[in-house]
Design an enzyme around this catalytic site. Sequence first.
Site, PDB file in Angstrom:
ATOM      1  N   GLY A   1      36.001  36.725 118.630  1.00  0.00           N
ATOM      2  CA  GLY A   1      37.060  36.175 119.464  1.00  0.00           C
ATOM      3  C   GLY A   1      36.562  35.110 120.238  1.00  0.00           C
ATOM      4  N   CYS A   2      37.146  34.703 121.238  1.00  0.00           N
ATOM      5  CA  CYS A   2      36.982  33.626 121.870  1.00  0.00           C
ATOM      6  C   CYS A   2      35.245  33.531 122.369  1.00  0.00           C
ATOM      7  CB  CYS A   2      37.510  33.453 123.447  1.00  0.00           C
ATOM      8  SG  CYS A   2      37.208  32.303 124.762  1.00  0.00           S
ATOM      9  N   PHE A   3      34.659  32.176 122.195  1.00  0.00           N
ATOM     10  CA  PHE A   3      33.363  32.200 122.089  1.00  0.00           C
ATOM     11  C   PHE A   3      32.660  32.112 123.600  1.00  0.00           C
ATOM     12  CE2 PHE A   3      34.098  27.796 120.177  1.00  0.00           C
ATOM     13  CZ  PHE A   3      34.676  27.022 121.211  1.00  0.00           C
ATOM     14  N   TRP A   4      33.597  31.944 124.477  1.00  0.00           N
ATOM     15  CA  TRP A   4      33.084  31.677 125.811  1.00  0.00           C
ATOM     16  C   TRP A   4      32.371  32.818 126.364  1.00  0.00           C
ATOM     17  CZ3 TRP A   4      38.402  29.624 127.930  1.00  0.00           C
ATOM     18  CH2 TRP A   4      38.556  28.590 127.522  1.00  0.00           C
TER      19      TRP A   4
END
Length: 156
Positions: A9-12
């Site tokens: 998913g979102c890498f943050w």
Amino acid sequence: MAKATFGAGCFWGVEASFRQLHGVQDVAAGYEGGKLDNPTYRDVCTDLTGHAEVVEIDFNPDEIRFEQLLEAFFGLHDPTQLNRQGPDWGTQYRSVIFYHSPEQQTVAQAFIDRLTAEKRFPRPIVTQVVPAATFWRAEEYHQRYLEKRGLATCHI
């Protein structure tokens, strides 16, 4: 030193979570698995390049095993969701393990087989296990994104 590359998913939030593990030396947010050289975030968001948002992890295998990284990876996201995580959807958010050696491939597939046999998830695991390709480091504003903004978590 060894490498591991995961898309969850979102890498943050994924980057921030892996940074906390003992034995992890460095984590970089980036893109992998697509057909465009040196993609930008804007390119990847079109869902046309084929890249996934990933984190590339440098780790010391004497301090943390690849299996422990897999345990963290599968605990960070829902590996039964195809091309999405939470409110984020598109192939860039797919669940994927880019393996760096035949051993990583074998260990990752065996890990998924074990999770499936244990019925750890209510639906089939859709995580891809594919050879590592070129890792393209994301723009600097994506590196340590949550840390720079004083945020503890993302929505993953």
